[in-house]
Design an enzyme around this catalytic site. Sequence first.
Site, PDB file in Angstrom:
ATOM      1  N   SER A  62       0.942  -1.143   0.097  1.00 22.11           N
ATOM      2  CA  SER A  62       0.017   0.189   0.403  1.00 22.11           C
ATOM      3  C   SER A  62       0.784   1.176  -0.289  1.00 22.11           C
ATOM      4  O   SER A  62       2.346   1.543   0.473  1.00 22.11           O
ATOM      5  CB  SER A  62      -0.988   0.216   1.204  1.00 22.11           C
ATOM      6  OG  SER A  62      -1.907  -1.098   1.077  1.00 22.11           O
TER       7      SER A  62
HETATM    8  N1  SAH Z   1      -1.104  -3.899   3.566  1.00 18.46           N
HETATM    9  C1  SAH Z   1      -0.514  -4.695   2.679  1.00 18.46           C
HETATM   10  C2  SAH Z   1      -1.169  -4.703   1.000  1.00 18.46           C
HETATM   11  C3  SAH Z   1      -1.633  -5.739   1.223  1.00 18.46           C
HETATM   12  S1  SAH Z   1      -2.357  -6.492  -0.906  1.00 18.46           S
HETATM   13  C4  SAH Z   1       1.216  -3.970   2.686  1.00 18.46           C
HETATM   14  O1  SAH Z   1       1.287  -2.976   3.211  1.00 18.46           O
HETATM   15  O2  SAH Z   1       1.563  -4.897   1.497  1.00 18.46           O
HETATM   16  C5  SAH Z   1      -4.156  -6.944  -0.843  1.00 18.46           C
HETATM   17  C6  SAH Z   1      -3.229  -8.621   0.388  1.00 18.46           C
HETATM   18  O3  SAH Z   1      -4.873  -9.428   0.604  1.00 18.46           O
HETATM   19  C7  SAH Z   1      -2.762  -9.794  -0.751  1.00 18.46           C
HETATM   20  O4  SAH Z   1      -1.643 -10.120  -0.562  1.00 18.46           O
HETATM   21  C8  SAH Z   1      -3.280 -10.220  -0.921  1.00 18.46           C
HETATM   22  O5  SAH Z   1      -3.223 -11.724  -1.450  1.00 18.46           O
HETATM   23  C9  SAH Z   1      -4.820 -10.445   0.073  1.00 18.46           C
HETATM   24  N2  SAH Z   1      -5.622 -11.124   0.382  1.00 18.46           N
HETATM   25  C10 SAH Z   1      -6.828 -10.989  -0.925  1.00 18.46           C
HETATM   26  N3  SAH Z   1      -7.825 -11.231  -0.491  1.00 18.46           N
HETATM   27  C11 SAH Z   1      -7.315 -12.308   0.981  1.00 18.46           C
HETATM   28  C12 SAH Z   1      -8.407 -13.598   1.397  1.00 18.46           C
HETATM   29  N4  SAH Z   1      -9.477 -13.885   1.656  1.00 18.46           N
HETATM   30  N5  SAH Z   1      -7.494 -13.543   2.182  1.00 18.46           N
HETATM   31  C13 SAH Z   1      -6.421 -13.429   2.978  1.00 18.46           C
HETATM   32  N6  SAH Z   1      -5.244 -12.392   1.975  1.00 18.46           N
HETATM   33  C14 SAH Z   1      -6.036 -12.256   1.277  1.00 18.46           C
END
Ligand code: SAH
Length: 214
Positions: A62
């Site tokens: 993010s």
């Molecule tokens: N805050 C994180 C950004 C995450 S991007 C950072 O700073 O890097 C969103 C993440 O949510 C991705 O890695 C994706 O794989 C995960 N995601 C999507 N659906 C999900 C689910 N059902 N359960 C767990 N993780 C999930």
Amino acid sequence: MIFESTIQKANLIMKLRSMGISSKNVLSAIEKIPREIFLPSNLKDYAYENIPLPIGFEQTISQPYIVALMTEALSLKGNEVILEIGTGSGYQTSILSTLSRRVYSIERIRPLLVNAISCFKRLKLTNIICECGDGFLGWSKLAPFDHLIITCAVEKIDNRLLSQVRFNGMCVVPVGSVLKGQRLKKITVKNNRESDIWEDLGQVNFVPLISDNY
Ligand code: SAH
């Protein structure tokens, strides 16, 4: 090189302040956690730009402003237990871990989680507990949590998730879709869903939550 990144970091902190982030604790957590270690080697030079960046598997780390905004919204005192859905790179998780008692975090893409865990080890963050799997239904065995943070977009927030947050706890979550647009919401959780308090924190652009439970 070290000198250069210190200047870039200071510029980022000033940028976040100018965008309205005022919590000293949040800003010093951003200053303390090295964002470059969460990035692929070819993108490390951009670590202190206020932009989201690709981390592989079609996912992104993010934007620092959004990490700061979501963290600030929780008004952490230091003794909270937080559930995060979507560990991704682990950057947001690390910021939360320095400001709370414990962070539980769920990620569905194993290689991302493996990478995140190695970053937590490097930073000696010992209050993070991770699980690989679908976080759509939260982590009911460990509920209630003080707060819930979801770092992927949901079209609708499931009541089974909100019921894992304690009374007056908060849920920060991007709601919407790629097509219709997304808004970041802060929900203060009450005893029944009709009494929950919803606040809008602005427009955001997150990858979607992916789940078979949808
Ligand atoms: N805050 C994180 C950004 C995450 S991007 C950072 O700073 O890097 C969103 C993440 O949510 C991705 O890695 C994706 O794989 C995960 N995601 C999507 N659906 C999900 C689910 N059902 N359960 C767990 N993780 C999930």
